[in-house]
Each structure stands twice: as structure tokens, then as C-alpha cells.
Design an enzyme around this catalytic site. Structure first.
Site, PDB file in Angstrom:
ATOM      1  N   TRP A   1      -8.401   8.785  -8.417  1.00 59.99           N
ATOM      2  CA  TRP A   1      -9.730   9.442  -8.992  1.00 59.99           C
ATOM      3  C   TRP A   1      -9.516   9.066 -10.439  1.00 59.99           C
ATOM      4  O   TRP A   1     -10.585   8.506 -11.114  1.00 59.99           O
ATOM      5  CB  TRP A   1     -10.026  10.942  -8.978  1.00 59.99           C
ATOM      6  CG  TRP A   1     -10.821  11.078  -7.653  1.00 59.99           C
ATOM      7  CD1 TRP A   1     -10.296  11.657  -6.412  1.00 59.99           C
ATOM      8  CD2 TRP A   1     -12.216  11.100  -7.417  1.00 59.99           C
ATOM      9  NE1 TRP A   1     -11.550  11.573  -5.513  1.00 59.99           N
ATOM     10  CE2 TRP A   1     -12.764  11.568  -6.220  1.00 59.99           C
ATOM     11  CE3 TRP A   1     -13.313  10.871  -8.340  1.00 59.99           C
ATOM     12  CZ2 TRP A   1     -14.014  11.539  -5.941  1.00 59.99           C
ATOM     13  CZ3 TRP A   1     -14.720  10.867  -8.065  1.00 59.99           C
ATOM     14  CH2 TRP A   1     -14.964  11.167  -6.700  1.00 59.99           C
TER      15      TRP A   1
ATOM     16  N   TRP B   1     -19.724  13.677 -21.300  1.00 63.05           N
ATOM     17  CA  TRP B   1     -20.500  14.230 -19.861  1.00 63.05           C
ATOM     18  C   TRP B   1     -21.500  14.841 -20.279  1.00 63.05           C
ATOM     19  O   TRP B   1     -21.605  15.822 -20.838  1.00 63.05           O
ATOM     20  CB  TRP B   1     -19.317  14.763 -18.774  1.00 63.05           C
ATOM     21  CG  TRP B   1     -18.105  14.444 -18.663  1.00 63.05           C
ATOM     22  CD1 TRP B   1     -16.792  14.707 -19.237  1.00 63.05           C
ATOM     23  CD2 TRP B   1     -17.868  13.217 -17.665  1.00 63.05           C
ATOM     24  NE1 TRP B   1     -15.922  14.020 -18.613  1.00 63.05           N
ATOM     25  CE2 TRP B   1     -16.564  12.987 -17.894  1.00 63.05           C
ATOM     26  CE3 TRP B   1     -18.788  12.479 -16.927  1.00 63.05           C
ATOM     27  CZ2 TRP B   1     -15.879  12.101 -16.992  1.00 63.05           C
ATOM     28  CZ3 TRP B   1     -18.001  11.465 -16.220  1.00 63.05           C
ATOM     29  CH2 TRP B   1     -16.569  11.220 -16.097  1.00 63.05           C
TER      30      TRP B   1
ATOM     31  N   ASN C   1     -10.755   3.255   2.416  1.00 69.61           N
ATOM     32  CA  ASN C   1     -10.171   3.298   1.020  1.00 69.61           C
ATOM     33  C   ASN C   1     -11.402   2.542   0.172  1.00 69.61           C
ATOM     34  O   ASN C   1     -11.757   3.100  -0.917  1.00 69.61           O
ATOM     35  CB  ASN C   1      -9.000   2.571   0.882  1.00 69.61           C
ATOM     36  CG  ASN C   1      -8.560   2.237  -0.592  1.00 69.61           C
ATOM     37  OD1 ASN C   1      -8.332   3.318  -1.364  1.00 69.61           O
ATOM     38  ND2 ASN C   1      -8.560   1.218  -1.076  1.00 69.61           N
TER      39      ASN C   1
ATOM     40  N   GLU D   1       0.695  -1.190  -0.034  1.00 66.17           N
ATOM     41  CA  GLU D   1      -0.246   0.061   0.248  1.00 66.17           C
ATOM     42  C   GLU D   1       0.829   1.371   0.148  1.00 66.17           C
ATOM     43  O   GLU D   1       0.594   2.445  -0.691  1.00 66.17           O
ATOM     44  CB  GLU D   1      -0.923   0.222   1.263  1.00 66.17           C
ATOM     45  CG  GLU D   1      -1.893  -1.259   1.025  1.00 66.17           C
ATOM     46  CD  GLU D   1      -2.740  -0.870  -0.019  1.00 66.17           C
ATOM     47  OE1 GLU D   1      -3.025  -0.278  -0.595  1.00 66.17           O
ATOM     48  OE2 GLU D   1      -3.179  -2.335  -0.606  1.00 66.17           O
TER      49      GLU D   1
ATOM     50  N   TRP E   1     -15.130  13.184 -13.113  1.00 62.97           N
ATOM     51  CA  TRP E   1     -14.196  12.850 -12.009  1.00 62.97           C
ATOM     52  C   TRP E   1     -13.715  14.021 -11.318  1.00 62.97           C
ATOM     53  O   TRP E   1     -13.408  14.091 -10.073  1.00 62.97           O
ATOM     54  CB  TRP E   1     -13.206  11.843 -12.178  1.00 62.97           C
ATOM     55  CG  TRP E   1     -12.044  12.145 -13.509  1.00 62.97           C
ATOM     56  CD1 TRP E   1     -12.385  11.849 -14.824  1.00 62.97           C
ATOM     57  CD2 TRP E   1     -10.972  12.960 -13.030  1.00 62.97           C
ATOM     58  NE1 TRP E   1     -11.196  12.474 -15.208  1.00 62.97           N
ATOM     59  CE2 TRP E   1     -10.247  12.643 -14.324  1.00 62.97           C
ATOM     60  CE3 TRP E   1     -10.255  13.323 -11.952  1.00 62.97           C
ATOM     61  CZ2 TRP E   1      -8.870  13.367 -14.463  1.00 62.97           C
ATOM     62  CZ3 TRP E   1      -9.063  13.979 -12.119  1.00 62.97           C
ATOM     63  CH2 TRP E   1      -8.363  14.243 -13.356  1.00 62.97           C
TER      64      TRP E   1
ATOM     65  N   TRP F   1       1.780   1.828  -3.499  1.00 67.78           N
ATOM     66  CA  TRP F   1       0.745   2.729  -4.199  1.00 67.78           C
ATOM     67  C   TRP F   1       0.862   4.071  -4.030  1.00 67.78           C
ATOM     68  O   TRP F   1       0.628   4.806  -5.079  1.00 67.78           O
ATOM     69  CB  TRP F   1      -0.645   2.303  -3.731  1.00 67.78           C
ATOM     70  CG  TRP F   1      -1.114   0.985  -4.554  1.00 67.78           C
ATOM     71  CD1 TRP F   1      -1.202  -0.404  -4.100  1.00 67.78           C
ATOM     72  CD2 TRP F   1      -1.536   0.896  -5.957  1.00 67.78           C
ATOM     73  NE1 TRP F   1      -1.710  -1.252  -4.960  1.00 67.78           N
ATOM     74  CE2 TRP F   1      -1.986  -0.577  -6.125  1.00 67.78           C
ATOM     75  CE3 TRP F   1      -1.823   1.755  -6.913  1.00 67.78           C
ATOM     76  CZ2 TRP F   1      -2.366  -0.792  -7.409  1.00 67.78           C
ATOM     77  CZ3 TRP F   1      -2.296   1.383  -8.227  1.00 67.78           C
ATOM     78  CH2 TRP F   1      -2.553  -0.185  -8.477  1.00 67.78           C
TER      79      TRP F   1
HETATM   80  P1  FAD Z   1      -3.512   1.825   4.772  1.00 67.75           P
HETATM   81  O1  FAD Z   1      -4.414   0.775   4.274  1.00 67.75           O
HETATM   82  O2  FAD Z   1      -2.961   1.657   6.410  1.00 67.75           O
HETATM   83  O3  FAD Z   1      -2.364   2.131   3.971  1.00 67.75           O
HETATM   84  C1  FAD Z   1      -1.116   2.611   4.231  1.00 67.75           C
HETATM   85  C2  FAD Z   1      -0.844   3.785   3.619  1.00 67.75           C
HETATM   86  O4  FAD Z   1      -0.623   3.293   2.127  1.00 67.75           O
HETATM   87  C3  FAD Z   1      -1.734   4.930   3.778  1.00 67.75           C
HETATM   88  O5  FAD Z   1      -1.792   5.712   4.847  1.00 67.75           O
HETATM   89  C4  FAD Z   1      -1.352   5.799   2.282  1.00 67.75           C
HETATM   90  O6  FAD Z   1      -0.462   6.571   2.442  1.00 67.75           O
HETATM   91  C5  FAD Z   1      -0.947   4.442   1.450  1.00 67.75           C
HETATM   92  N1  FAD Z   1      -1.976   3.967   0.491  1.00 67.75           N
HETATM   93  C6  FAD Z   1      -2.923   3.127   0.891  1.00 67.75           C
HETATM   94  N2  FAD Z   1      -3.610   2.844  -0.237  1.00 67.75           N
HETATM   95  C7  FAD Z   1      -3.334   3.953  -1.324  1.00 67.75           C
HETATM   96  C8  FAD Z   1      -3.755   4.238  -2.454  1.00 67.75           C
HETATM   97  N3  FAD Z   1      -4.795   3.525  -3.076  1.00 67.75           N
HETATM   98  N4  FAD Z   1      -3.237   5.264  -3.272  1.00 67.75           N
HETATM   99  C9  FAD Z   1      -1.984   5.943  -2.502  1.00 67.75           C
HETATM  100  N5  FAD Z   1      -1.530   5.804  -1.339  1.00 67.75           N
HETATM  101  C10 FAD Z   1      -2.172   4.664  -0.508  1.00 67.75           C
HETATM  102  N6  FAD Z   1      -4.785   8.645  -0.098  1.00 67.75           N
HETATM  103  C11 FAD Z   1      -4.036   9.701   0.393  1.00 67.75           C
HETATM  104  O7  FAD Z   1      -3.280   9.708   1.126  1.00 67.75           O
HETATM  105  N7  FAD Z   1      -4.487  10.927   0.056  1.00 67.75           N
HETATM  106  C12 FAD Z   1      -5.542  11.092  -0.846  1.00 67.75           C
HETATM  107  O8  FAD Z   1      -5.757  12.272  -1.227  1.00 67.75           O
HETATM  108  C13 FAD Z   1      -6.154  10.058  -1.321  1.00 67.75           C
HETATM  109  N8  FAD Z   1      -7.335  10.086  -2.252  1.00 67.75           N
HETATM  110  C14 FAD Z   1      -8.070   8.987  -2.766  1.00 67.75           C
HETATM  111  C15 FAD Z   1      -8.998   9.254  -3.480  1.00 67.75           C
HETATM  112  C16 FAD Z   1      -9.731   8.135  -3.986  1.00 67.75           C
HETATM  113  C17 FAD Z   1     -10.933   8.002  -4.896  1.00 67.75           C
HETATM  114  C18 FAD Z   1      -9.395   6.847  -3.636  1.00 67.75           C
HETATM  115  C19 FAD Z   1     -10.098   5.591  -4.224  1.00 67.75           C
HETATM  116  C20 FAD Z   1      -8.299   6.589  -2.745  1.00 67.75           C
HETATM  117  C21 FAD Z   1      -7.606   7.491  -2.238  1.00 67.75           C
HETATM  118  N9  FAD Z   1      -6.311   7.706  -1.333  1.00 67.75           N
HETATM  119  C22 FAD Z   1      -5.952   8.796  -1.075  1.00 67.75           C
HETATM  120  C23 FAD Z   1      -5.818   6.378  -1.023  1.00 67.75           C
HETATM  121  C24 FAD Z   1      -6.557   5.538   0.298  1.00 67.75           C
HETATM  122  O9  FAD Z   1      -7.853   5.588   0.076  1.00 67.75           O
HETATM  123  C25 FAD Z   1      -5.959   6.203   1.451  1.00 67.75           C
HETATM  124  O10 FAD Z   1      -4.579   6.270   1.459  1.00 67.75           O
HETATM  125  C26 FAD Z   1      -6.259   5.201   2.613  1.00 67.75           C
HETATM  126  O11 FAD Z   1      -7.770   5.017   2.866  1.00 67.75           O
HETATM  127  C27 FAD Z   1      -5.588   5.795   3.924  1.00 67.75           C
HETATM  128  O12 FAD Z   1      -6.068   5.036   4.907  1.00 67.75           O
HETATM  129  P2  FAD Z   1      -4.991   4.310   5.933  1.00 67.75           P
HETATM  130  O13 FAD Z   1      -3.778   5.305   6.076  1.00 67.75           O
HETATM  131  O14 FAD Z   1      -5.448   3.633   6.905  1.00 67.75           O
HETATM  132  O15 FAD Z   1      -4.503   3.214   4.878  1.00 67.75           O
END
Ligand code: FAD
Length: 454
Positions: A380, A303, A339, A272, A357, A275
Site C-alpha cells: 500500500w 487528504w 497483483n 517475487e 491509503w 519482494w
Molecule cells: P506469484 O506471482 O506467484 O508470486 C509468488 C509469491 O511471491 C507470492 O505468493 C508472494 O508470497 C510473493 N510476492 C509476489 N509479489 C509480491 C509483492 N509485491 N510483495 C510481497 N510479496 C510478493 N501479498 C501478500 O502475500 N499479502 C498481502 O497482504 C499483500 N497485499 C498487497 C497489497 C497491495 C496493494 C498490493 C499491490 C500487493 C499486495 N501483495 C500482498 C503482493 C501480491 O499482490 C501478492 O503476493 C500476489 O498477488 C499473490 O499471488 P501469487 O501467490 O499468485 O503470486
């Protein structure tokens, strides 16, 4: 005492594992911390409301921690390249250090400033602190950037292990005289009329000490169950570290090494973080990620005219679709959203409401405390199908099936949208659209786009 060193803090609001701060301390001259609120430089995206709220708290904490150790935090606002140069002159600084950023406009500001400071005879150096793998260091065999996650992450893992985090400095020499600083309250980063931040205050404590505490707690209590429960929004099984990483209260190097050292099975969690690295990689190579479809055939997407009442219903969590409404209210209250629910709510906006979007991305930008210039638009575009390694457009999330699968006991919906409980005295809103019909309309629009871009 000689010429002070300035540390220009940006997305790295921490003392531990901060290479710019370490470089300043190693110069053995007084250390001045500086933060610039830049709403003026070309192309720098102004922060959203929830992000400003977080920034206020995090700066307060950082300033206090610097002062406790003998240094200071100067606050200024304006176009960063000229403000930093001004402060360097006022302080008769001998060096300015910062940790690198990867957005296009940010890199331009930094490059301009670097040249100007060097012309003034000031030492300048920048460091890697926000990413484990800097975007230009990860390349395909053909020397091109990656556009698919799996080979990107494989390539990262075959690179040298990320360096060990630097220890937190215990003390640092402060300046004899400090350049004038703004008062943080005068920046008015906290909402007042109305004060909508009650839920944020209930949920979060910005700042490095709370960030470190959460990392420790996550590794001790939650990581073991991460793979199994990470997709369940009511399980509280994810790290909650995203705003900490966004603002740099925690270094990804510390998260990486402490996770590995915990000795637990952690591949999924580390991927993660992968990502996050990939989103930054894509932003670096596509600076207009927030405004432009990566796959240009989506420029022809038909759109329909915006339906403002539907956009508002989505923003306010009043669509009549329980999982979507629960998610949008979690977002409004806490400044984050699980997420899986981010994917479901984004898919609903783009595909069931047929709203561009970019409108959804902007709403998230305004309301997320982890709003990130790379991760937000990247994800997005991933949901829209227009991005890098994106979900295919025709994969339309069905929020009812998603709720059955990931919230089988309805706990998440009951928490955030209680009027959908069978025993609720309140009538829930009627669905504003029919999921089946709108899905068909979305697929027809997609076909039309494909025909027109052939
Ligand atoms: P955990 O599951 O604990 O993951 C650990 C870390 O991995 C996160 O803190 C984050 O830094 C990173 N991570 C995890 N998933 C993703 C991902 N898909 N993309 C990038 N990094 C990821 N994340 C953001 O940090 N900022 C945003 O502005 C953001 N916008 C999002 C918009 C959409 C439409 C979607 C679908 C996802 C977005 N995310 C964003 C990714 C993700 O949803 C969040 O990082 C996550 O929910 C944060 O929760 P957590 O720290 O408990 O994640």
C-alpha cells in the site's frame, strides 16, 4: 518419559521443514503442539475476517496431521506470553521451541516469554523458518538496512544459498497427558450470521497437503509461462501460493529449492519471493509500517474529508470503473486479487478518490486470505508513493489503459463484473468520478504537500 517439548506454532502451520518441530522431536521427549489465538497482547493486530476463516481450516488440518503422527495440538486464547508459560507449567515442559516472527509487537511478546521461560529453567530456542534471509543479516556496506529492492535482492543472492528444507516427520512421541485445549469451533473464526465465506470455500482448501499439491502443480504446469503471462489477470499464470506462504503451510525454503530443482527459468518468480523478503525486511526496521508513512513528507498530504459513500462503492466494487469493480469483487469472492489489479484498485482509491491509503490497507487486511503484516502495508505504501522504493506518487494508474493492456479481451472483467459486457441485460453503474479530473486533483494535492514540506 521425561519433560515434554512444546512447539508453539504461529505463522508456520506445517510439519515439513519446520525447524522448531524438528528440534522438539530431536529432544526425544513427548511433543505437544500449541497454537494461541492472541487478541490481547499490546500492538498485536487482530486478524481480519478472511484470515480467520483461513486460520480455522489450517488449524483443523494441522491438528489432524499431528494426531495422525502421535502428537496433539493444544488450542488456547489470550495474551500469548502468559498463555504459553501457563501451558509449559501445566505440561511440566522441559523445552519450548518456535519459529521466529518479524513484526515489532510479536518480537516483544517472544522476548518477554523467552526470559520468563528461561527464568523457570525451561530450554527455549527459536529458528528461521518464514524468511530465507533474516532481516538483520542483510545490510548495506555501511551496515544500514536496505531501502531499495534491487540492491537488497542482489545482496541476498550473494549470501550463502538458503539451507535445504527439512523432511516431514513421520511420527512423534505424544504426551501421556495433554493440557486442556479449547474447542476450535468455540473460537468462532468462521462467519455464521451472515455466512459470507461461500466464495472462499469454493476457491480454497487450507492446509499443508493442498499447499504442497499446488506447488507441485505450479512448477509442472505454470512456471514455464510465468514471465510471459504473470501480468494478465485472466491467465491464471501465477502460483496462488501467497496464503500458503502467509500461514506457513509451505516453507519458502521448500518453494525456493523445488523451483530451482525444476530446472526451469525461474529468476522472475524467485524475485517475487524476494519482494516478500524485502517487505519483511522493511517491517523489521519500521515496525509501524501499517500506520506511519515511511517518507514523512507524506504526513503533510492534504487528504480531503472522507467521502464514506465513495469508500463503500470501492469496497463493494460499484465504482463504475470496470477493472476496479472486477478486482474488488474478485477480492470479496475469493479472498485474493491478482497483483496487477491490487495495484490498480489501490491507486484508484488513493489517487482518484483521494482516500488515505490506510483505509484501503485495512479493507484488504479484512478481506484477503493472504493478509500479511509486512506485505500488505508495504505494498500500500508502495502504491501511495510514501513507502520504500515506492512508485512515484505522480504515477497514477489509468484503469482503462490498464484494462486495454492486461485484459485486452475483457475476460477478467467479464468474469467478475459481467454487467459491463456489451450484451449484458443489466446496466453497469455510472463512474462515481471522472478519471481525468481526479488525476489532476491528485497531482495538485501532491504539489501542495511538497510545498508545505519544503
Ligand atoms: P506469484 O506471482 O506467484 O508470486 C509468488 C509469491 O511471491 C507470492 O505468493 C508472494 O508470497 C510473493 N510476492 C509476489 N509479489 C509480491 C509483492 N509485491 N510483495 C510481497 N510479496 C510478493 N501479498 C501478500 O502475500 N499479502 C498481502 O497482504 C499483500 N497485499 C498487497 C497489497 C497491495 C496493494 C498490493 C499491490 C500487493 C499486495 N501483495 C500482498 C503482493 C501480491 O499482490 C501478492 O503476493 C500476489 O498477488 C499473490 O499471488 P501469487 O501467490 O499468485 O503470486
Amino acid at each position: 518419559m521425561g519433560q515434554p517439548s512444546i512447539v508453539w506454532f504461529r505463522d508456520d502451520l506445517r510439519l515439513a521443514d519446520n525447524p522448531a518441530l524438528r528440534a522438539a522431536i530431536d529432544r526425544d521427549e513427548p511433543v505437544i503442539g500449541l497454537y494461541v489465538l492472541d487478541e490481547e497482547s499490546d500492538g498485536i493486530r487482530p486478524l481480519g475476517g478472511a484470515a480467520k476463516w483461513w486460520l480455522h481450516g489450517s488449524l483443523e488440518s494441522l491438528g489432524e496431521r499431528l494426531r495422525e503422527r502421535g502428537s496433539t495440538l493444544v488450542l488456547r486464547r489470550g495474551a500469548a506470553a502468559s498463555v504459553v508459560a501457563d501451558v509449559a507449567r501445566e505440561a511440566s515442559a522441559g523445552a519450548v521451541f518456535w519459529n521466529r516472527r518479524y513484526g515489532g509487537a510479536e518480537r516483544e511478546v517472544d522476548a518477554t516469554l523467552k526470559t520468563a521461560l528461561r527464568d523457570d529453567g525451561i530450554t527455549v530456542a527459536s529458528f528461521a523458518a518464514s524468511l530465507l534471509f533474516e532481516p538483520w543479516t542483510v545490510q548495506t556496506g555501511a551496515g544500514t538496512p536496505y531501502s531499495v529492492f534491487t540492491p537488497f535482492w542482489r545482496a541476498c543472492q550473494s549470501m550463502p544459498t538458503p539451507r535445504a528444507p527439512l523432511p516431514e516427520p513421520r511420527e512423534m512421541p505424544g504426551p501421556r497427558s495433554t493440557p486442556a485445549s479449547d474447542d476450535l469451533d468455540d473460537w468462532k473464526l468462521l462467519p455464521t450470521a451472515p455466512d459470507w465465506a461461500g466464495g472462499l470455500r469454493e476457491t480454497w482448501e487450507p492446509g499443508e497437503p493442498a499447499a504442497r499439491a499446488r506447488l507441485r502443480e505450479f512448477l509442472a504446469d505454470d512456471l514455464a509461462d510465468y514471465d510471459r503471462s504473470r501480468d494478465e489477470p485472466s491467465a491464471g499464470a501465477t502460483s496462488g501460493l501467497s496464503p500458503r506462504l502467509r500461514w506457513g503451510e509451505l516453507s519458502p525454503y521448500a518453494v525456493w529449492h523445488e523451483t530451482v530443482a525444476s530446472g526451469q527459468k525461474s529468476g522472475r518468480f524467485l524475485s517475487e519471493l524476494g519482494w516478500r523478503e524485502f517487505a519483511a525486511h522493511v517491517l523489521y526496521h519500521h515496525p509501524d509500517l501499517a500506520t506511519k508513512n515511511l517518507r514523512s513528507e507524506f504526513d503533510a498530504f492534504p487528504w480531503p474529508r472522507l467521502h464514506p459513500a465513495q469508500l463503500r462503492a470501492w469496497q463493494q466494487g460499484r465504482t463504475g470503473i470496470p477493472l476496479v469493480d472486477a478486482g474488488m469483487r474478485e477480492l470479496w469472492h475469493t479472498g485474493v486479487m491478482h497483483n496487477r489489479i491490487r495495484m490498480v484498485t489501490a491507486s484508484f482509491l488513493i489517487k482518484n478518490l483521494l482516500i488515505d491509503w490506510r483505509r484501503g490497507e485495512q479493507w484488504f487486511w479484512d478481506t484477503l486470505v493472504d493478509a500479511d503484516g509486512a506485505s500488505n502495508p508495504f505494498n500500500w505504501q508502495w502504491v501511495a508513493g510514501s513507502g520504500a522504493d515506492a512508485a512515484p506518487y505522480f504515477r497514477v494508474f489509468n484503469p482503462e489503459l490498464q484494462a486495454q493492456k492486461f485484459d485486452p479481451h475483457g475476460e477478467y472483467i467479464a468474469r467478475w463484473a459481467p454487467e459491463y459486457r456489451v450484451d449484458s441485460p443489466e446496466d453497469p453503474p455510472e463512474p462515481i468520478v471522472d478519471l481525468g479530473e481526479t488525476r489532476k486533483a491528485a497531482l495538485a494535492a501532491y504539489e501542495q504537500m511538497r510545498r508545505s514540506s519544503r
